[in-house]
Scaffold this motif. Sequence first.
Motif, PDB file in Angstrom:
ATOM      1  N   UNK A 288       0.813  -1.208   0.000  1.00 57.38           N
ATOM      2  CA  UNK A 288       0.000   0.000   0.000  1.00 57.38           C
ATOM      3  C   UNK A 288       0.848   1.260   0.000  1.00 57.38           C
ATOM      4  N   UNK A 289       2.012   1.192   0.618  1.00 56.47           N
ATOM      5  CA  UNK A 289       2.914   2.343   0.661  1.00 56.47           C
ATOM      6  C   UNK A 289       3.992   2.239  -0.414  1.00 56.47           C
ATOM      7  N   UNK A 290       4.563   1.045  -0.573  1.00 53.85           N
ATOM      8  CA  UNK A 290       5.661   0.827  -1.510  1.00 53.85           C
ATOM      9  C   UNK A 290       5.292  -0.085  -2.685  1.00 53.85           C
ATOM     10  N   UNK A 291       4.242  -0.855  -2.539  1.00 56.43           N
ATOM     11  CA  UNK A 291       3.805  -1.727  -3.622  1.00 56.43           C
ATOM     12  C   UNK A 291       2.319  -2.053  -3.457  1.00 56.43           C
ATOM     13  N   UNK A 292       1.696  -2.455  -4.555  1.00 59.60           N
ATOM     14  CA  UNK A 292       0.301  -2.864  -4.526  1.00 59.60           C
ATOM     15  C   UNK A 292       0.188  -4.290  -5.058  1.00 59.60           C
TER      16      UNK A 292
END
Length: 70
Positions: A44-48
């Motif tokens: 959510x912050x660095x990858x989805x």
Amino acid sequence: MGKKGTYSVGLKSNGTLLVRFVSTNSNNIERETQKLREMGLEEGRYFTVRKPQKGNGYVRILRKGLTYVV
């Protein structure tokens, strides 16, 4: 055993760099997700992540995530 999945790197139409892992196998998606978590990246912050439902799922590394790992 199904296809393992593939990483791809490309440019979106607006010039943004796109890095993602694509697979039809949810175990492969989970494996790559775990690898990123072990590197200290937060979902959510660095990858989805999108789990495969009817077709491909993916793990997409966001710009912030690329900056973090570099």
